[in-house]
Enzyme design. Structure first.
Site, mmCIF file in Angstrom:
data_model
loop_
_atom_site.group_PDB
_atom_site.id
_atom_site.type_symbol
_atom_site.label_atom_id
_atom_site.label_comp_id
_atom_site.label_asym_id
_atom_site.label_seq_id
_atom_site.Cartn_x
_atom_site.Cartn_y
_atom_site.Cartn_z
ATOM 1 N N ASN A 263 43.242 10.451 42.563
ATOM 2 C CA ASN A 263 42.458 11.006 41.455
ATOM 3 C C ASN A 263 43.334 11.260 40.233
ATOM 4 O O ASN A 263 42.941 10.973 39.104
ATOM 5 C CB ASN A 263 41.768 12.301 41.872
ATOM 6 C CG ASN A 263 40.456 12.064 42.581
ATOM 7 O OD1 ASN A 263 39.857 10.998 42.486
ATOM 8 N ND2 ASN A 263 40.011 13.063 43.313
ATOM 9 N N GLU B 180 37.729 14.977 50.108
ATOM 10 C CA GLU B 180 38.139 13.799 50.874
ATOM 11 C C GLU B 180 38.114 14.057 52.378
ATOM 12 O O GLU B 180 38.769 13.361 53.140
ATOM 13 C CB GLU B 180 39.531 13.343 50.431
ATOM 14 C CG GLU B 180 40.668 14.249 50.825
ATOM 15 C CD GLU B 180 40.920 15.410 49.865
ATOM 16 O OE1 GLU B 180 41.969 16.043 50.014
ATOM 17 O OE2 GLU B 180 40.084 15.699 48.997
ATOM 18 N N ASP C 104 40.787 13.452 57.177
ATOM 19 C CA ASP C 104 41.151 13.763 55.805
ATOM 20 C C ASP C 104 41.998 12.621 55.259
ATOM 21 O O ASP C 104 42.927 12.158 55.938
ATOM 22 C CB ASP C 104 41.935 15.080 55.762
ATOM 23 C CG ASP C 104 42.097 15.611 54.362
ATOM 24 O OD1 ASP C 104 41.110 16.139 53.822
ATOM 25 O OD2 ASP C 104 43.213 15.509 53.814
ATOM 26 N N HIS D 261 39.125 9.682 38.598
ATOM 27 C CA HIS D 261 38.090 10.085 39.557
ATOM 28 C C HIS D 261 37.134 8.949 39.905
ATOM 29 O O HIS D 261 36.582 8.921 40.995
ATOM 30 C CB HIS D 261 37.334 11.309 39.036
ATOM 31 C CG HIS D 261 38.180 12.542 39.048
ATOM 32 N ND1 HIS D 261 38.330 13.317 40.163
ATOM 33 C CD2 HIS D 261 38.950 13.106 38.099
ATOM 34 C CE1 HIS D 261 39.137 14.321 39.899
ATOM 35 N NE2 HIS D 261 39.538 14.217 38.647
ATOM 36 N N ASP E 70 36.275 8.069 43.612
ATOM 37 C CA ASP E 70 34.908 7.935 44.140
ATOM 38 C C ASP E 70 34.726 6.618 44.886
ATOM 39 O O ASP E 70 34.051 6.552 45.915
ATOM 40 C CB ASP E 70 33.879 8.051 43.016
ATOM 41 C CG ASP E 70 33.705 9.474 42.505
ATOM 42 O OD1 ASP E 70 34.270 10.411 43.109
ATOM 43 O OD2 ASP E 70 33.006 9.645 41.484
#
Length: 182
Positions: free
Chosen positions: A51, A84, A43, A56, A60
């Site tokens: 974000n 994530e 993670d 975002h 990404d």
């Protein structure tokens, strides 16, 4: 042909190109039979902050760079579980060390590809190693929950680290009676 293409698309994450949970879960017992005996849940630490502050699109880009760092090969499967969170399944010599190398590579790969980040992206990992041929009744959900609990221990104890466990199988021996004939 279209059905095969759609099935392939349904089993892969569109952003990273990695398998997704739907593509890996039903194949877990086959993978175990093929020698995949390490499962690692990874993670990204503080990803929501990326974000929320950088947008975002940057998030990404971080996810795509993470997928590159995880480097699937014939002895390593990389899966994007969602958000994530990623999962590795590994087999072969030094599988835990190879998983750790991939976890550490995330920071370098993301940093090299995305210069706009204010601080390094790190990752925490929970890793479970189970003996080949042992615990044949262990299903994906059980292995995932166990590795996920190890991941949360890594996060609770400071992040940017791995917490791992190795399952052990004890063979059941039949009891020999003193008065038994050979």
């Amino acid at each position: 042909v279209l059905a095969t293409q759609l099935r392939g698309e349904a089993e892969h994450d569109a952003l990273t190109g990695l398998f997704n949970r739907r593509g890996i879960e039903p194949k877990f017992s086959q993978l175990r039979s093929a020698g995949f005996n390490v499962i690692a849940v990874i993670d990204l630490d503080h990803f929501k902050l990326i974000n929320d502050t950088l947008g975002h699109q940057t998030g990404d880009q971080v996810l795509a760079a993470t997928a590159l760092a995880l480097q699937p090969d014939e002895d390593t499967l990389a899966i994007r579980m969602g958000g994530e969170e990623f999962l590795l399944m590994l087999r072969g010599p030094n599988a835990p060390a190879r998983a750790e190398a991939r976890r550490r590579a995330i920071t370098q790969r993301v940093g090299a590809l995305i210069s706009s980040l204010p601080s390094p992206v790190t990752a925490s990992m929970g890793l479970l190693e189970f003996p080949s041929g042992g615990f044949s009744e262990l299903c994906f959900q059980q292995a995932y929950r166990w590795a996920d609990a190890l991941l949360y221990e890594a996060k609770r104890t400071g992040r940017n680290r791995t917490v791992s466990e190795r399952m052990t199988v004890f063979e059941r021996r039949s009891k020999v009676r003193a008065d038994a004939e050979p």
